[in-house]
Design a protein around this motif. Structure first.
Motif, PDB file in Angstrom:
ATOM      1  N   GLN A  27      16.119 -31.669 -45.782  1.00 19.64           N
ATOM      2  CA  GLN A  27      14.865 -32.389 -46.004  1.00 19.64           C
ATOM      3  C   GLN A  27      15.096 -33.524 -46.991  1.00 19.64           C
ATOM      4  O   GLN A  27      15.915 -33.400 -47.921  1.00 19.64           O
ATOM      5  N   VAL A  28      14.369 -34.609 -46.805  1.00 21.08           N
ATOM      6  CA  VAL A  28      14.392 -35.703 -47.776  1.00 21.08           C
ATOM      7  C   VAL A  28      12.966 -36.151 -48.043  1.00 21.08           C
ATOM      8  O   VAL A  28      12.129 -36.167 -47.138  1.00 21.08           O
ATOM      9  N   LEU A  29      12.688 -36.461 -49.298  1.00 21.09           N
ATOM     10  CA  LEU A  29      11.442 -37.130 -49.638  1.00 21.09           C
ATOM     11  C   LEU A  29      11.721 -38.625 -49.674  1.00 21.09           C
ATOM     12  O   LEU A  29      12.661 -39.064 -50.353  1.00 21.09           O
ATOM     13  N   VAL A  30      10.939 -39.374 -48.934  1.00 17.70           N
ATOM     14  CA  VAL A  30      11.087 -40.834 -48.889  1.00 17.70           C
ATOM     15  C   VAL A  30       9.766 -41.447 -49.330  1.00 17.70           C
ATOM     16  O   VAL A  30       8.708 -41.103 -48.791  1.00 17.70           O
ATOM     17  N   LYS A  31       9.829 -42.345 -50.314  1.00 24.09           N
ATOM     18  CA  LYS A  31       8.621 -42.991 -50.817  1.00 24.09           C
ATOM     19  C   LYS A  31       8.858 -44.481 -50.977  1.00 24.09           C
ATOM     20  O   LYS A  31       9.839 -44.910 -51.588  1.00 24.09           O
ATOM     21  N   LYS A  32       7.948 -45.256 -50.384  1.00 22.77           N
ATOM     22  CA  LYS A  32       7.950 -46.696 -50.643  1.00 22.77           C
ATOM     23  C   LYS A  32       7.335 -46.904 -52.019  1.00 22.77           C
ATOM     24  O   LYS A  32       6.207 -46.486 -52.279  1.00 22.77           O
ATOM     25  N   LEU A  33       8.069 -47.552 -52.897  1.00 23.60           N
ATOM     26  CA  LEU A  33       7.642 -47.671 -54.284  1.00 23.60           C
ATOM     27  C   LEU A  33       6.540 -48.714 -54.441  1.00 23.60           C
ATOM     28  O   LEU A  33       6.642 -49.832 -53.935  1.00 23.60           O
ATOM     29  N   ALA A 125       8.405 -53.266 -52.437  1.00 21.97           N
ATOM     30  CA  ALA A 125       8.520 -52.402 -51.249  1.00 21.97           C
ATOM     31  C   ALA A 125       9.895 -51.758 -51.120  1.00 21.97           C
ATOM     32  O   ALA A 125      10.382 -51.525 -50.012  1.00 21.97           O
ATOM     33  N   SER A 126      10.534 -51.473 -52.260  1.00 14.90           N
ATOM     34  CA  SER A 126      11.788 -50.726 -52.238  1.00 14.90           C
ATOM     35  C   SER A 126      11.499 -49.237 -52.071  1.00 14.90           C
ATOM     36  O   SER A 126      10.344 -48.816 -52.010  1.00 14.90           O
ATOM     37  N   TRP A 127      12.560 -48.422 -52.035  1.00 19.09           N
ATOM     38  CA  TRP A 127      12.415 -47.032 -51.642  1.00 19.09           C
ATOM     39  C   TRP A 127      13.036 -46.078 -52.660  1.00 19.09           C
ATOM     40  O   TRP A 127      14.040 -46.404 -53.288  1.00 19.09           O
ATOM     41  N   LEU A 128      12.438 -44.900 -52.767  1.00 20.61           N
ATOM     42  CA  LEU A 128      13.053 -43.764 -53.447  1.00 20.61           C
ATOM     43  C   LEU A 128      13.339 -42.702 -52.402  1.00 20.61           C
ATOM     44  O   LEU A 128      12.478 -42.368 -51.582  1.00 20.61           O
ATOM     45  N   VAL A 129      14.575 -42.179 -52.423  1.00 21.91           N
ATOM     46  CA  VAL A 129      14.971 -41.102 -51.508  1.00 21.91           C
ATOM     47  C   VAL A 129      15.489 -39.939 -52.356  1.00 21.91           C
ATOM     48  O   VAL A 129      16.353 -40.136 -53.215  1.00 21.91           O
ATOM     49  N   MET A 130      14.959 -38.745 -52.115  1.00 23.20           N
ATOM     50  CA  MET A 130      15.361 -37.554 -52.860  1.00 23.20           C
ATOM     51  C   MET A 130      15.703 -36.427 -51.888  1.00 23.20           C
ATOM     52  O   MET A 130      15.038 -36.269 -50.860  1.00 23.20           O
TER      53      MET A 130
END
Length: 452
Positions: A27-33, A125-130
């Motif tokens: 699983q990954v959490l993806v968030k547009k910052l 509109a960059s991204w964080l992926v965890m």
């Protein structure tokens, strides 16, 4: 900390980390910052100091559950929190990170205790992926920040199939890839049957030819109009014409394009490896043909990537043209100006544009570019003293670039949702208008009466 590589090497390394993370993580959490999610790392007057996490992702099982913090005194508003470790390989840091909800502020929850260096240089509109790290003694997450202007951002959005309106979610990379594979395999059986029957060339011509950009754009536009009971893409009949263009070109047409491209690439790969005529093959022969075709396979896949990028630009231009026609707005398309400059649209005509007119009667240039980066500087050369409006659906334009455009009297035209978005820089700048304002105020109210 080891010496930092240059920007190109860093981007390349980030892409490799991202591909590895998505290949391994269940699983990954993806968030547009949002702007607040990153501004704190570079602006001293910001106090958020972390990333907002929506309740659905906070409570969905991706993070450990929050628990009430022990507090002195009765009657104090509850603070709910949980601590875990986060690894940030891009900046070579591990942090004790806190997910905290101050109930006095409602559902608002922030992830704090994250490294400033991972966020300070990110564009809009960059991204964080965890992703959770398996086998860790305590809850630990591998974290990457993906700059919106990097090649890694393209890898992220294409691999996970993130649509234009995606903001945040917990996804299974394996499930996304499997779904895409199943769609390809559904068609692969037909390709195999055609090859075994010696009919793959005819099959390719009948079933796997990508329509040209005009036909594809028209198909997407027709689907949009039918869904809304409209006869034409009239900008004056839409509350948000820019959002309509974005939906048609970035959502509806993208889905149509992907379906055609799966078929086209499946046939191309079969023909590249096995030829057009069926033959008896053992496994050794199959492997040999695949090895011998590596260069051609690479060419086909590179062509697919380039085709995706060029399609987006043509689609955007086609939909703008359809709006100009439906709105009965006079224009000339791709006319040759001085020094062979060829702007996308001249309003109302080249003759009018060249006339020595002032005020509202003056003509204008409308240029359409899906993505900008440094390409907006090319548009500046088209101006020739004319009013220039630059239409885009690009979310990634930084404030300094918008300010540079303002200094050159370039007005940006963006979809309504992007103008007000918390992930873009547009709302802060006077030289950015949305499509509704451009068509309504600028054209119908001010310019068109003076052109008549």
């Amino acid at each position: 900390m080891p010496p930092q590589p240059d920007l190109f090497d860093r981007d390349d390394a980030t892409g490799a980390m991202l591909v590895d993370l998505m290949a391994r993580a269940p699983q990954v959490l993806v968030k547009k910052l949002s702007n607040n999610d990153r501004d704190w790392a570079r602006l001293p007057n910001k106090h958020q100091a972390g990333v907002y996490i929506p309740p659905a992702q906070r409570d969905g099982g991706f993070f450990p559950p929050l628990a009430a913090k022990a507090r002195d005194g009765d009657g104090a508003d509850e603070i709910r929190e949980v601590f875990f470790l986060t690894d940030w390989p891009q900046v070579d840091e591990q942090r004790k990170t806190r997910l905290v909800n101050y109930t006095s502020k409602g559902a608002e929850t922030h992830m704090t205790g994250v490294p400033k260096a991972a966020f300070g240089d990110l564009g809009p509109a960059s991204w964080l992926v965890m992703a959770p790290k398996p086998g860790a003694a305590e809850p630990t997450y591998l974290c990457l920040t993906i700059d919106s202007g990097s090649d890694a951002a393209g890898v992220l959005t294409e691999t996970l199939g993130l649509g234009a309106d995606f903001v945040v979610g917990v996804l299974s990379p394996a499930a996304v890839v499997a779904e895409e594979r199943d769609l390809i395999m559904d068609f692969a059986g037909e390709v195999a049957a055609a090859w075994l029957g010696g009919d793959v060339a005819r099959f390719a011509g009948d079933r796997a030819v990508m329509p040209n950009t005009t036909v594809l754009a028209e198909s997407a536009r027709t689907a949009f109009l039918q869904g809304r009971g409209m006869a034409a893409l009239d900008p004056f009949a839409l509350d948000a014409p820019g959002d309509a263009i974005r939906e048609i070109s970035r959502v509806i047409e993208w889905d149509l394009f992907r379906a055609y491209q799966r078929k086209e690439r499946a046939v191309e790969l079969v023909r590249a490896v096995f030829g057009d005529q069926p033959a008896e093959m053992d496994m050794r022969s199959v492997v040999r043909r695949m090895v011998d075709s590596v260069g051609e396979i690479d060419r086909i896949m590179l062509s697919a990537s380039q085709q995706r990028k060029s399609r987006a630009g043509y689609s955007f231009e086609h939909q703008i043209e359809a709006m100009l026609v439906a709105g009965k707005i006079p224009f000339a398309k791709q006319v040759v100006m001085d020094a062979k400059k060829r702007p996308d649209f001249v309003l109302p005509s080249l003759k009018h544009l060249r006339a020595d007119l002032k005020g509202p009667a003056k003509g204008l240039i409308l240029s359409a570019k899906t993505t900008l980066r440094e390409r907006w500087k090319q548009v500046e050369r088209e101006m020739g003293g004319s009013d220039l409006f630059l239409a885009t659906v690009d979310e990634t334009i930084a404030a300094n670039a918008i300010e540079d455009m303002a200094s050159m009297n370039i007005t940006l035209v963006v979809p309504e949702s992007l103008k007000s978005s918390k992930s873009t820089e547009y709302v802060r700048h006077a030289n950015v208008v949305d499509f509704a304002s451009f068509f309504g105020s600028e054209l119908r109210t001010i310019r068109m009466p003076a052109w008549a």
